[in-house]
Scaffold this active site. Structure first.
Site, PDB file in Angstrom:
ATOM      1  N   GLY A   1       0.812  -1.219   0.000  1.00 57.13           N
ATOM      2  CA  GLY A   1       0.000   0.000   0.000  1.00 57.13           C
ATOM      3  C   GLY A   1       0.839   1.259   0.000  1.00 57.13           C
TER       4      GLY A   1
ATOM      5  CE1 TYR B   1     -10.850   0.223   6.440  1.00 52.59           C
ATOM      6  CE2 TYR B   1     -11.623   0.997   8.570  1.00 52.59           C
ATOM      7  CZ  TYR B   1     -10.663   0.976   7.583  1.00 52.59           C
ATOM      8  OH  TYR B   1      -9.496   1.706   7.753  1.00 52.59           O
TER       9      TYR B   1
ATOM     10  N   GLY C   1      -5.004  -1.285   2.191  1.00 54.56           N
ATOM     11  CA  GLY C   1      -6.336  -1.514   2.747  1.00 54.56           C
ATOM     12  C   GLY C   1      -7.394  -0.880   1.880  1.00 54.56           C
TER      13      GLY C   1
ATOM     14  CB  ALA D   1       0.415   3.468  -4.689  1.00 53.53           C
ATOM     15  CB  THR D   2      -2.294   6.734  -2.361  1.00 55.95           C
ATOM     16  OG1 THR D   2      -3.079   5.596  -1.970  1.00 55.95           O
ATOM     17  CG2 THR D   2      -2.238   6.834  -3.867  1.00 55.95           C
ATOM     18  N   GLY D   3      -1.514   7.709   0.303  1.00 60.12           N
ATOM     19  CA  GLY D   3      -1.955   7.823   1.696  1.00 60.12           C
ATOM     20  C   GLY D   3      -0.864   7.568   2.730  1.00 60.12           C
TER      21      GLY D   3
ATOM     22  CG  ASP E   1      -0.119   0.094  -4.103  1.00 56.81           C
ATOM     23  OD1 ASP E   1      -0.221   0.533  -2.945  1.00 56.81           O
ATOM     24  OD2 ASP E   1      -1.038   0.196  -4.943  1.00 56.81           O
TER      25      ASP E   1
ATOM     26  CG  ASP F   1      -5.586  -7.919  -6.899  1.00 52.33           C
ATOM     27  OD1 ASP F   1      -5.780  -7.615  -5.704  1.00 52.33           O
ATOM     28  OD2 ASP F   1      -6.507  -8.160  -7.703  1.00 52.33           O
TER      29      ASP F   1
ATOM     30  CE  LYS G   1      -7.930  -1.677   8.327  1.00 50.59           C
ATOM     31  NZ  LYS G   1      -6.557  -1.800   7.815  1.00 50.59           N
TER      32      LYS G   1
HETATM   33  P1  NAD Z   1      -5.112   4.730   0.569  1.00 49.91           P
HETATM   34  O1  NAD Z   1      -6.312   4.365  -0.228  1.00 49.91           O
HETATM   35  O2  NAD Z   1      -4.456   6.040   0.352  1.00 49.91           O
HETATM   36  O3  NAD Z   1      -3.983   3.616   0.427  1.00 49.91           O
HETATM   37  C1  NAD Z   1      -4.272   2.266   0.296  1.00 49.91           C
HETATM   38  C2  NAD Z   1      -3.226   1.644  -0.595  1.00 49.91           C
HETATM   39  O4  NAD Z   1      -3.533   0.249  -0.720  1.00 49.91           O
HETATM   40  C3  NAD Z   1      -3.188   2.221  -1.996  1.00 49.91           C
HETATM   41  O5  NAD Z   1      -1.855   2.485  -2.374  1.00 49.91           O
HETATM   42  C4  NAD Z   1      -3.807   1.135  -2.847  1.00 49.91           C
HETATM   43  O6  NAD Z   1      -3.350   1.117  -4.187  1.00 49.91           O
HETATM   44  C5  NAD Z   1      -3.398  -0.121  -2.083  1.00 49.91           C
HETATM   45  N1  NAD Z   1      -4.254  -1.262  -2.381  1.00 49.91           N
HETATM   46  C6  NAD Z   1      -5.606  -1.305  -2.360  1.00 49.91           C
HETATM   47  N2  NAD Z   1      -6.059  -2.511  -2.753  1.00 49.91           N
HETATM   48  C7  NAD Z   1      -4.959  -3.255  -3.028  1.00 49.91           C
HETATM   49  C8  NAD Z   1      -4.771  -4.593  -3.489  1.00 49.91           C
HETATM   50  N3  NAD Z   1      -5.808  -5.386  -3.780  1.00 49.91           N
HETATM   51  N4  NAD Z   1      -3.506  -5.035  -3.661  1.00 49.91           N
HETATM   52  C9  NAD Z   1      -2.440  -4.215  -3.411  1.00 49.91           C
HETATM   53  N5  NAD Z   1      -2.564  -2.954  -2.974  1.00 49.91           N
HETATM   54  C10 NAD Z   1      -3.805  -2.471  -2.787  1.00 49.91           C
HETATM   55  O7  NAD Z   1      -5.565   4.552   2.083  1.00 49.91           O
HETATM   56  P2  NAD Z   1      -4.892   4.914   3.491  1.00 49.91           P
HETATM   57  O8  NAD Z   1      -5.893   5.700   4.231  1.00 49.91           O
HETATM   58  O9  NAD Z   1      -3.522   5.420   3.328  1.00 49.91           O
HETATM   59  O10 NAD Z   1      -4.882   3.468   4.151  1.00 49.91           O
HETATM   60  C11 NAD Z   1      -3.695   2.818   4.586  1.00 49.91           C
HETATM   61  C12 NAD Z   1      -4.081   1.889   5.716  1.00 49.91           C
HETATM   62  O11 NAD Z   1      -4.532   2.672   6.829  1.00 49.91           O
HETATM   63  C13 NAD Z   1      -5.236   0.940   5.376  1.00 49.91           C
HETATM   64  O12 NAD Z   1      -4.980  -0.321   5.916  1.00 49.91           O
HETATM   65  C14 NAD Z   1      -6.421   1.595   6.064  1.00 49.91           C
HETATM   66  O13 NAD Z   1      -7.437   0.671   6.374  1.00 49.91           O
HETATM   67  C15 NAD Z   1      -5.760   2.163   7.296  1.00 49.91           C
HETATM   68  N6  NAD Z   1      -6.525   3.226   7.958  1.00 49.91           N
HETATM   69  C16 NAD Z   1      -6.838   4.361   7.294  1.00 49.91           C
HETATM   70  C17 NAD Z   1      -7.593   5.337   7.942  1.00 49.91           C
HETATM   71  C18 NAD Z   1      -7.993   6.609   7.244  1.00 49.91           C
HETATM   72  O14 NAD Z   1      -8.866   7.336   7.761  1.00 49.91           O
HETATM   73  N7  NAD Z   1      -7.419   6.951   6.109  1.00 49.91           N
HETATM   74  C19 NAD Z   1      -7.998   5.149   9.266  1.00 49.91           C
HETATM   75  C20 NAD Z   1      -7.652   3.967   9.906  1.00 49.91           C
HETATM   76  C21 NAD Z   1      -6.902   3.006   9.246  1.00 49.91           C
END
Ligand code: NAD
Length: 254
Positions: free
Chosen positions: A8, A150, A71, A10-12, A32, A41, A154
């Site tokens: 994961g 979700y 995620g 690539a983003t966030g 990713d 995937d 978790k």
């Molecule tokens: P995001 O969407 O920015 O990043 C998720 C990354 O997962 C992306 O790079 C996406 O390409 C990759 N991904 C999705 N499906 C995939 C697959 N099938 N195979 C490989 N890669 C895949 O989201 P984020 O908010 O940065 O989330 C990162 C983690 O933090 C996640 O586990 C999320 O559940 C958790 N989280 C996020 C939040 C929030 O509010 N953003 C809160 C609590 C927990």
């Protein structure tokens, strides 16, 4: 400097953690579905195996840390995808790479959520995840809702981590989880713009004691600490980085 692998990236939050680790001079292997050193995937067993094989090839001497961060949000469909990526891919990749982490007496840092305690550990979906029967868990979640998929996945990740602390420590792997609150990423943007879940999430965000939502760096800062030698005695912890929202909801439980 260390060698880390994450999914994961690539983003966030994953992208920010990757940026911080690279800035600290570490090597980072990013897995990713979109972009990275390994494109895989993680929803499928083949993708998980490709991720494991790819990381093994790029880090033959071992990993200082592995962070399965990829995620999907509660609005992703079908619901089975959420269970597959958020729980089963996490366990499969951690299990597939644990010996590589043990080689360096390293850390596995899981990514839970402040929503995890909102679904009881006794929930049928959580139990099926923990039982390791992916087909049965996917059949169960197909009849439930996005929040359960979700937060339940978790919850299962958090309980799985706690249950595995002893054998992993014996192996030489420190297990922990971070539980972020709402963080400004593409994932939360998707939830915020959802007609059904968006209004409730905005309302929740307004109640966060320390105020509002997190920037990805506020989560990654803590993750980077948990991965560092400074956190060497932190083991088996679920670290909430949520502006106080879990304490607000469950003041007597910890
Ligand atoms: P995001 O969407 O920015 O990043 C998720 C990354 O997962 C992306 O790079 C996406 O390409 C990759 N991904 C999705 N499906 C995939 C697959 N099938 N195979 C490989 N890669 C895949 O989201 P984020 O908010 O940065 O989330 C990162 C983690 O933090 C996640 O586990 C999320 O559940 C958790 N989280 C996020 C939040 C929030 O509010 N953003 C809160 C609590 C927990």
């Amino acid at each position: 400097m260390g060698t880390f692998a994450l999914t994961g990236g690539a983003t966030g939050i994953g992208a920010e953690l990757k940026r911080q680790l690279l800035a600290g001079g570490h090597q980072v292997i990013s897995v990713d579905i979109r972009e990275g050193d390994i494109i895989a995937d993680l929803s499928s067993p083949e993708g998980r195996q490709a991720a494991i094989d790819g990381v093994r090839e790029l880090a033959p001497d071992g990993l200082d840390g592995f962070i399965p961060c990829a995620g999907l949000p509660p609005v992703a469909r079908p619901l089975s995808l959420i269970a597959s990526v958020n729980y089963f891919a996490v366990v499969a990749t951690v299990e597939g790479l644990k010996d590589l982490v043990a080689k360096k007496r390293g850390t596995v840092l899981l990514v839970a959520s402040n929503s995890a305690p909102m679904v009881p550990a006794a929930d049928a979906f959580v139990q099926l995840c923990l039982g390791g029967d992916e087909d049965a868990a996917l059949a169960e979640i197909a009849q439930r809702d996005g929040h359960t998929a979700y937060a339940g996945s978790k919850r299962a990740v958090s309980v799985w981590m706690r249950r595995n602390v002893v054998p992993y420590a014996k192996l030489g792997v420190r297990l922990n989880a971070v539980a972020p609150g709402i963080t400004q990423t593409p994932l939360s943007e998707q939830v915020m713009s959802d007609a059904e879940l968006g209004p409730a999430m905005k309302e929740f965000g307004a109640m966060v004691p320390w105020g509002g939502t997190a920037r990805p760096d506020q989560i990654a800062n803590v993750m980077r600490f948990l991965l560092s030698p400074e956190a060497d005695f932190v083991c088996g912890s679920v670290v909430f980085v949520d502006g106080g929202s879990d304490a607000m909801l469950r003041p007597d439980e910890f």
